[in-house]
Scaffold this motif. Structure first.
Motif, PDB file in Angstrom:
ATOM      1  N   UNK A   1     -15.247   4.113   0.421  1.00 52.23           N
ATOM      2  CA  UNK A   1     -14.329   3.394   1.305  1.00 52.23           C
ATOM      3  C   UNK A   1     -14.257   4.064   2.674  1.00 52.23           C
ATOM      4  N   UNK A   2     -13.787   3.302   3.652  1.00 47.91           N
ATOM      5  CA  UNK A   2     -13.592   3.813   5.014  1.00 47.91           C
ATOM      6  C   UNK A   2     -12.106   3.830   5.336  1.00 47.91           C
ATOM      7  N   UNK A   3     -11.698   4.793   6.149  1.00 54.23           N
ATOM      8  CA  UNK A   3     -10.334   4.889   6.663  1.00 54.23           C
ATOM      9  C   UNK A   3     -10.388   4.625   8.155  1.00 54.23           C
ATOM     10  N   UNK A   4      -9.663   3.612   8.603  1.00 51.55           N
ATOM     11  CA  UNK A   4      -9.661   3.209  10.014  1.00 51.55           C
ATOM     12  C   UNK A   4      -8.269   3.457  10.600  1.00 51.55           C
ATOM     13  N   UNK A   5      -8.212   4.269  11.648  1.00 47.30           N
ATOM     14  CA  UNK A   5      -6.964   4.570  12.349  1.00 47.30           C
ATOM     15  C   UNK A   5      -6.663   3.445  13.325  1.00 47.30           C
ATOM     16  N   UNK A   6      -5.428   2.960  13.303  1.00 46.82           N
ATOM     17  CA  UNK A   6      -4.979   1.943  14.247  1.00 46.82           C
ATOM     18  C   UNK A   6      -3.876   2.551  15.122  1.00 46.82           C
TER      19      UNK A   6
ATOM     20  N   UNK B   1      -2.974  -1.127   4.259  1.00 45.08           N
ATOM     21  CA  UNK B   1      -2.436  -0.684   5.543  1.00 45.08           C
ATOM     22  C   UNK B   1      -1.159   0.090   5.233  1.00 45.08           C
ATOM     23  N   UNK B   2      -1.196   1.418   5.443  1.00 45.87           N
ATOM     24  CA  UNK B   2      -0.074   2.244   5.000  1.00 45.87           C
ATOM     25  C   UNK B   2       1.185   1.983   5.828  1.00 45.87           C
ATOM     26  N   UNK B   3       1.027   1.626   7.111  1.00 44.79           N
ATOM     27  CA  UNK B   3       2.181   1.283   7.926  1.00 44.79           C
ATOM     28  C   UNK B   3       2.816  -0.017   7.445  1.00 44.79           C
TER      29      UNK B   3
ATOM     30  N   UNK C   1      -6.043   0.412  -7.680  1.00 46.10           N
ATOM     31  CA  UNK C   1      -7.325   0.041  -8.312  1.00 46.10           C
ATOM     32  C   UNK C   1      -8.138  -0.976  -7.532  1.00 46.10           C
ATOM     33  N   UNK C   2      -7.490  -1.690  -6.619  1.00 41.08           N
ATOM     34  CA  UNK C   2      -8.178  -2.724  -5.845  1.00 41.08           C
ATOM     35  C   UNK C   2      -8.562  -2.251  -4.442  1.00 41.08           C
ATOM     36  N   UNK C   3      -8.072  -1.089  -4.018  1.00 41.76           N
ATOM     37  CA  UNK C   3      -8.217  -0.677  -2.620  1.00 41.76           C
ATOM     38  C   UNK C   3      -9.642  -0.214  -2.340  1.00 41.76           C
ATOM     39  N   UNK C   4     -10.266  -0.852  -1.340  1.00 41.33           N
ATOM     40  CA  UNK C   4     -11.608  -0.467  -0.913  1.00 41.33           C
ATOM     41  C   UNK C   4     -11.709  -0.241   0.576  1.00 41.33           C
ATOM     42  N   UNK C   5     -10.542  -0.192   1.258  1.00 37.60           N
ATOM     43  CA  UNK C   5     -10.519   0.005   2.711  1.00 37.60           C
ATOM     44  C   UNK C   5      -9.101   0.426   3.079  1.00 37.60           C
ATOM     45  N   UNK C   6      -8.959   1.229   4.137  1.00 35.00           N
ATOM     46  CA  UNK C   6      -7.655   1.743   4.541  1.00 35.00           C
ATOM     47  C   UNK C   6      -7.419   1.555   6.028  1.00 35.00           C
ATOM     48  N   UNK C   7      -6.188   1.191   6.394  1.00 34.36           N
ATOM     49  CA  UNK C   7      -5.703   1.261   7.773  1.00 34.36           C
ATOM     50  C   UNK C   7      -4.621   2.330   7.826  1.00 34.36           C
ATOM     51  N   UNK C   8      -4.712   3.215   8.829  1.00 36.03           N
ATOM     52  CA  UNK C   8      -3.932   4.452   8.860  1.00 36.03           C
ATOM     53  C   UNK C   8      -3.149   4.551  10.158  1.00 36.03           C
ATOM     54  N   UNK C   9      -1.832   4.560  10.051  1.00 36.37           N
ATOM     55  CA  UNK C   9      -0.950   4.858  11.183  1.00 36.37           C
ATOM     56  C   UNK C   9       0.441   5.090  10.614  1.00 36.37           C
ATOM     57  N   UNK C  10       1.359   5.556  11.459  1.00 36.66           N
ATOM     58  CA  UNK C  10       2.704   5.894  11.003  1.00 36.66           C
ATOM     59  C   UNK C  10       3.726   4.903  11.547  1.00 36.66           C
ATOM     60  N   UNK C  11       4.858   4.819  10.853  1.00 37.10           N
ATOM     61  CA  UNK C  11       5.990   4.012  11.294  1.00 37.10           C
ATOM     62  C   UNK C  11       7.226   4.484  10.543  1.00 37.10           C
ATOM     63  N   UNK C  12       8.379   4.039  10.971  1.00 30.59           N
ATOM     64  CA  UNK C  12       9.608   4.351  10.245  1.00 30.59           C
ATOM     65  C   UNK C  12       9.826   3.391   9.090  1.00 30.59           C
ATOM     66  N   UNK C  13       9.336   2.170   9.240  1.00 27.68           N
ATOM     67  CA  UNK C  13       9.603   1.121   8.273  1.00 27.68           C
ATOM     68  C   UNK C  13      10.788   0.245   8.640  1.00 27.68           C
ATOM     69  N   UNK C  14      11.538   0.629   9.673  1.00 22.51           N
ATOM     70  CA  UNK C  14      12.711  -0.147  10.078  1.00 22.51           C
ATOM     71  C   UNK C  14      12.252  -1.494  10.631  1.00 22.51           C
ATOM     72  N   UNK C  15      12.750  -2.610  10.128  1.00 16.22           N
ATOM     73  CA  UNK C  15      12.315  -3.924  10.616  1.00 16.22           C
ATOM     74  C   UNK C  15      12.686  -4.126  12.086  1.00 16.22           C
ATOM     75  N   UNK C  16      11.865  -4.879  12.793  1.00 19.64           N
ATOM     76  CA  UNK C  16      12.127  -5.131  14.222  1.00 19.64           C
ATOM     77  C   UNK C  16      13.050  -6.335  14.357  1.00 19.64           C
TER      78      UNK C  16
END
Length: 310
Positions: free
Chosen positions: A276-281, A195-197, A219-234
């Protein structure tokens, strides 16, 4: 060489659609009309499992809906599944097994799970034991998944409210730590879901380099979750989702450009497994105004990954 990312699509069961299969079907059709080729189902929004047992007539109705659409399906298991919850270990295993059975009924080859988490004091005292117990559980579940024709995708964690409040800890905030756990397990039917976010948030919170972490997990990744964020903790107090976007905190589930992830640089470091599949959240508000644009960005990201790994 077979493409690394073969399908790009969306999560298909939004909050508010719980148990409404007609609404689910409209959502799937809408996403396919846009050009999506995969739809991720949320197990807890289908009313197909009760007491960790499949409800036969609901599963039959769900299967009928899914069969009417020519797309690939994946399944997200309940987030509450926690293989480090020793107090409820038998229940957690049953819930995980039911998730795998539901995935098989949906012909979903991937079932996404969140890794284990415990109170920080428990982690400090028992981390090695907990990691070993999680691997033991995952090995058994991996065997069950293999028998069902399903693969478990273990998703790197985000710094959720419980973690930020200091009530929960998870090794899987770190991409390198998740890579180490999966490497130690070494099961053909247990892979990573990147999950890139979540990765961006974990990097900011823990201070590791996002792209080095991605390279470690790749090397272990076989699935992706795709969305953006700043990374700033809530870490601020917030009362409604619009405030999270306004401040740019936490798991924003936003379109590219609303956060700070460098998707091109990320694609350059990603050597994902073939098929692999890329899933947008996306949150519902973002889906309403940016779904098509986000799908285009995700397709371009997938094409870049595939070209660099040709």
């Amino acid at each position: 060489m077979r493409d690394r990312i073969t399908e790009v699509g969306f999560s298909g069961t939004e909050k508010g659609a719980d148990g409404d299969l007609a609404l689910l079907e409209r959502g799937i059709a809408e996403r396919l009309e846009m050009g999506a080729t995969v739809c991720e189902l949320m197990a807890t929004r289908l009313d197909a499992v009760s007491g960790c047992r499949l409800v036969a007539h609901r599963v039959a109705a769900l299967r009928a809906v899914l069969a009417r659409h020519a797309t690939r399906y994946t399944l997200h298991a309940p987030i509450a599944v926690n293989l480090m919850d020793e107090a409820h270990r038998d229940l957690q295993i049953r819930a995980a097994e039911a998730s795998l059975e539901l995935a098989a009924e949906c012909e979903a080859r991937i079932a996404v799970f969140h890794p284990g988490r415990v109170h920080p004091s428990v982690w400090a005292d028992q981390s090695e034991t907990l990691l070993a117990r999680e691997r033991e559980a995952l090995a058994g579940l991996g065997d069950r998944a293999q028998a069902l024709g399903v693969t478990i995708a273990y998703e790197n964690m985000s710094p959720n409210r419980h973690i930020i409040a200091g009530n929960e800890a998870s090794y899987a905030l770190s991409l390198a730590a998740l890579a180490a756990q999966l490497g130690a397990l070494d099961h053909p039917h247990v892979v990573a879901c990147l999950d890139v976010s979540h990765a961006q948030q974990g990097a900011v919170l823990q201070g590791f380099d996002l792209f080095e972490g991605v390279a470690a997990l790749a090397p272990h990744v076989g699935h992706l979750h795709f969305s953006d964020c700043t990374g700033v903790p809530s870490t601020i107090r917030w009362d409604e989702e619009g405030e999270r976007l306004f401040f740019g905190v936490g798991d924003m589930h936003a379109p590219p450009g609303f956060g700070r992830i460098d998707f091109d640089r990320l694609a350059d470091r990603l050597t994902i497994r073939p098929g692999s599949a890329l899933v947008i959240e996306l949150k519902v508000n973002h889906f309403g105004h940016s779904a098509r644009e986000t799908l285009g960005a995700a397709q371009a990201f997938a094409a870049r990954v595939n070209a660099l790994n040709a």
